[in-house]
Design a protein around this motif. Sequence first.
Motif, PDB file in Angstrom:
ATOM      1  N   PRO A 162      17.091  -2.036 -11.989  1.00 35.80           N
ATOM      2  CA  PRO A 162      15.824  -2.436 -11.371  1.00 35.80           C
ATOM      3  C   PRO A 162      14.853  -1.260 -11.373  1.00 35.80           C
ATOM      4  CG  PRO A 162      17.692  -3.069  -9.997  1.00 35.80           C
ATOM      5  CD  PRO A 162      18.226  -2.176 -11.080  1.00 35.80           C
ATOM      6  N   PHE A 163      13.561  -1.572 -11.276  1.00 37.36           N
ATOM      7  CA  PHE A 163      12.551  -0.517 -11.218  1.00 37.36           C
ATOM      8  C   PHE A 163      11.703  -0.710  -9.969  1.00 37.36           C
ATOM      9  CE2 PHE A 163      10.892  -3.951 -13.820  1.00 37.36           C
ATOM     10  CZ  PHE A 163       9.624  -4.167 -13.307  1.00 37.36           C
ATOM     11  N   ASP A 164      11.111   0.385  -9.520  1.00 36.92           N
ATOM     12  CA  ASP A 164      10.265   0.370  -8.329  1.00 36.92           C
ATOM     13  C   ASP A 164       8.833   0.104  -8.786  1.00 36.92           C
ATOM     14  OD1 ASP A 164       8.518   1.121  -6.222  1.00 36.92           O
ATOM     15  OD2 ASP A 164      10.028   2.491  -5.402  1.00 36.92           O
ATOM     16  N   TYR A 165       8.381  -1.134  -8.590  1.00 39.17           N
ATOM     17  CA  TYR A 165       7.057  -1.541  -9.071  1.00 39.17           C
ATOM     18  C   TYR A 165       5.949  -0.678  -8.465  1.00 39.17           C
ATOM     19  CZ  TYR A 165       3.082  -4.611 -10.060  1.00 39.17           C
ATOM     20  OH  TYR A 165       1.888  -5.121 -10.475  1.00 39.17           O
ATOM     21  N   GLY A 166       6.017  -0.453  -7.174  1.00 42.03           N
ATOM     22  CA  GLY A 166       4.995   0.361  -6.511  1.00 42.03           C
ATOM     23  C   GLY A 166       4.946   1.774  -7.055  1.00 42.03           C
ATOM     24  N   ALA A 167       6.099   2.372  -7.247  1.00 43.88           N
ATOM     25  CA  ALA A 167       6.151   3.737  -7.776  1.00 43.88           C
ATOM     26  C   ALA A 167       5.645   3.786  -9.214  1.00 43.88           C
ATOM     27  CB  ALA A 167       7.577   4.290  -7.696  1.00 43.88           C
ATOM     28  N   GLU A 168       5.988   2.771 -10.011  1.00 38.82           N
ATOM     29  CA  GLU A 168       5.519   2.731 -11.397  1.00 38.82           C
ATOM     30  C   GLU A 168       3.996   2.575 -11.448  1.00 38.82           C
ATOM     31  OE1 GLU A 168       7.090   3.482 -14.072  1.00 38.82           O
ATOM     32  OE2 GLU A 168       9.175   3.340 -13.432  1.00 38.82           O
ATOM     33  N   CYS A 169       3.456   1.687 -10.614  1.00 37.83           N
ATOM     34  CA  CYS A 169       1.997   1.502 -10.566  1.00 37.83           C
ATOM     35  C   CYS A 169       1.311   2.782 -10.131  1.00 37.83           C
ATOM     36  CB  CYS A 169       1.634   0.365  -9.616  1.00 37.83           C
ATOM     37  SG  CYS A 169       2.117  -1.268 -10.170  1.00 37.83           S
ATOM     38  N   ASP A 170       1.834   3.398  -9.084  1.00 38.86           N
ATOM     39  CA  ASP A 170       1.245   4.634  -8.569  1.00 38.86           C
ATOM     40  C   ASP A 170       1.303   5.732  -9.626  1.00 38.86           C
ATOM     41  OD1 ASP A 170       0.024   6.053  -6.363  1.00 38.86           O
ATOM     42  OD2 ASP A 170       1.912   7.171  -6.226  1.00 38.86           O
ATOM     43  N   GLY A 171       2.433   5.883 -10.278  1.00 32.90           N
ATOM     44  CA  GLY A 171       2.569   6.905 -11.313  1.00 32.90           C
ATOM     45  C   GLY A 171       1.658   6.670 -12.501  1.00 32.90           C
ATOM     46  N   PHE A 172       1.425   5.412 -12.817  1.00 33.41           N
ATOM     47  CA  PHE A 172       0.571   5.064 -13.952  1.00 33.41           C
ATOM     48  C   PHE A 172      -0.900   5.363 -13.667  1.00 33.41           C
ATOM     49  CE2 PHE A 172      -1.782   1.985 -16.624  1.00 33.41           C
ATOM     50  CZ  PHE A 172      -1.270   2.310 -17.865  1.00 33.41           C
ATOM     51  N   ALA A 173      -1.320   5.156 -12.407  1.00 34.35           N
ATOM     52  CA  ALA A 173      -2.741   5.266 -12.068  1.00 34.35           C
ATOM     53  C   ALA A 173      -3.154   6.595 -11.446  1.00 34.35           C
ATOM     54  CB  ALA A 173      -3.122   4.132 -11.114  1.00 34.35           C
ATOM     55  N   THR A 174      -2.237   7.282 -10.798  1.00 31.67           N
ATOM     56  CA  THR A 174      -2.595   8.484 -10.051  1.00 31.67           C
ATOM     57  C   THR A 174      -3.136   9.592 -10.954  1.00 31.67           C
ATOM     58  OG1 THR A 174      -1.015   8.008  -8.308  1.00 31.67           O
ATOM     59  CG2 THR A 174      -1.692  10.292  -8.527  1.00 31.67           C
ATOM     60  N   GLY A 175      -4.244  10.161 -10.510  1.00 24.13           N
ATOM     61  CA  GLY A 175      -4.826  11.298 -11.214  1.00 24.13           C
ATOM     62  C   GLY A 175      -5.655  10.953 -12.431  1.00 24.13           C
ATOM     63  N   ARG A 176      -5.832   9.692 -12.706  1.00 26.20           N
ATOM     64  CA  ARG A 176      -6.597   9.293 -13.899  1.00 26.20           C
ATOM     65  C   ARG A 176      -8.085   9.461 -13.632  1.00 26.20           C
ATOM     66  NH1 ARG A 176      -3.064   6.640 -17.920  1.00 26.20           N
ATOM     67  NH2 ARG A 176      -4.747   7.478 -19.152  1.00 26.20           N
ATOM     68  N   THR A 177      -8.732  10.179 -14.505  1.00 20.81           N
ATOM     69  CA  THR A 177     -10.192  10.283 -14.433  1.00 20.81           C
ATOM     70  C   THR A 177     -10.827   9.767 -15.717  1.00 20.81           C
ATOM     71  OG1 THR A 177     -10.128  12.545 -15.288  1.00 20.81           O
ATOM     72  CG2 THR A 177     -10.086  12.272 -12.881  1.00 20.81           C
ATOM     73  N   ASP A 178      -9.984   9.326 -16.650  1.00 25.35           N
ATOM     74  CA  ASP A 178     -10.463   8.862 -17.949  1.00 25.35           C
ATOM     75  C   ASP A 178     -10.649   7.353 -18.004  1.00 25.35           C
ATOM     76  OD1 ASP A 178      -7.704   8.494 -17.685  1.00 25.35           O
ATOM     77  OD2 ASP A 178      -7.329   8.701 -19.837  1.00 25.35           O
ATOM     78  N   VAL A 179     -10.364   6.649 -16.897  1.00 25.58           N
ATOM     79  CA  VAL A 179     -10.454   5.187 -16.893  1.00 25.58           C
ATOM     80  C   VAL A 179     -11.162   4.699 -15.639  1.00 25.58           C
ATOM     81  CG1 VAL A 179      -8.344   4.934 -18.265  1.00 25.58           C
ATOM     82  CG2 VAL A 179      -8.206   4.829 -15.776  1.00 25.58           C
ATOM     83  N   GLY A 180     -11.680   3.485 -15.724  1.00 29.20           N
ATOM     84  CA  GLY A 180     -12.290   2.844 -14.572  1.00 29.20           C
ATOM     85  C   GLY A 180     -11.505   1.633 -14.122  1.00 29.20           C
ATOM     86  N   ALA A 181     -10.453   1.279 -14.870  1.00 32.42           N
ATOM     87  CA  ALA A 181      -9.686   0.079 -14.536  1.00 32.42           C
ATOM     88  C   ALA A 181      -8.223   0.252 -14.902  1.00 32.42           C
ATOM     89  CB  ALA A 181     -10.252  -1.125 -15.281  1.00 32.42           C
ATOM     90  N   VAL A 182      -7.365  -0.160 -13.996  1.00 34.74           N
ATOM     91  CA  VAL A 182      -5.933  -0.262 -14.244  1.00 34.74           C
ATOM     92  C   VAL A 182      -5.524  -1.669 -13.826  1.00 34.74           C
ATOM     93  CG1 VAL A 182      -3.627   0.496 -13.519  1.00 34.74           C
ATOM     94  CG2 VAL A 182      -5.425   2.193 -13.952  1.00 34.74           C
TER      95      VAL A 182
END
Length: 145
Positions: A9-29
């Motif tokens: 199993p994977f932690d959906y919240g952690a995966e979402c947070d890791g994917f989006a955190t610190g991004r300054t190159d995008v306006g949408a996730v």
Amino acid sequence: MRIVVQEAPFDYGAECDGFATGRTDVGAVVTFAGLVRSDADLDRMEIEHYPGMTESALTAIAEEAARRWSLQDVLVIHRVGPMRPGERIMMVATAAPHRRDAFEAADYLMDYLKSRAPFWKKEHGPQGESWVEAKATDEDALSRW
């Protein structure tokens, strides 16, 4: 781009947070999680695949999505093995400068995963086990792309 095929199993919240955190190159996730749907006759679902072939196919479709839409990043996680109702089967995340690209690319990836990705699903229940057949509605959804 990250493509993961795993039993655990994977932690959906952690995966979402890791994917989006610190991004300054995008306006949408955009993220999506698929779950094992509860059915009165379903004890568990089992998903099989061919290692190597599956990852290659998922990478190819993620690369195609990145070519078709202005994406900065893509994440696809898909589980294999036995799963019970309510468990997460998969997730898709897309990151883009603008929301329309992120939404459309995520939708495209989900349609592909549902209809063309090399996974085989078997349902287990009180009546025994049976392979899940492709549905015309899934093919129809993919045909719009």
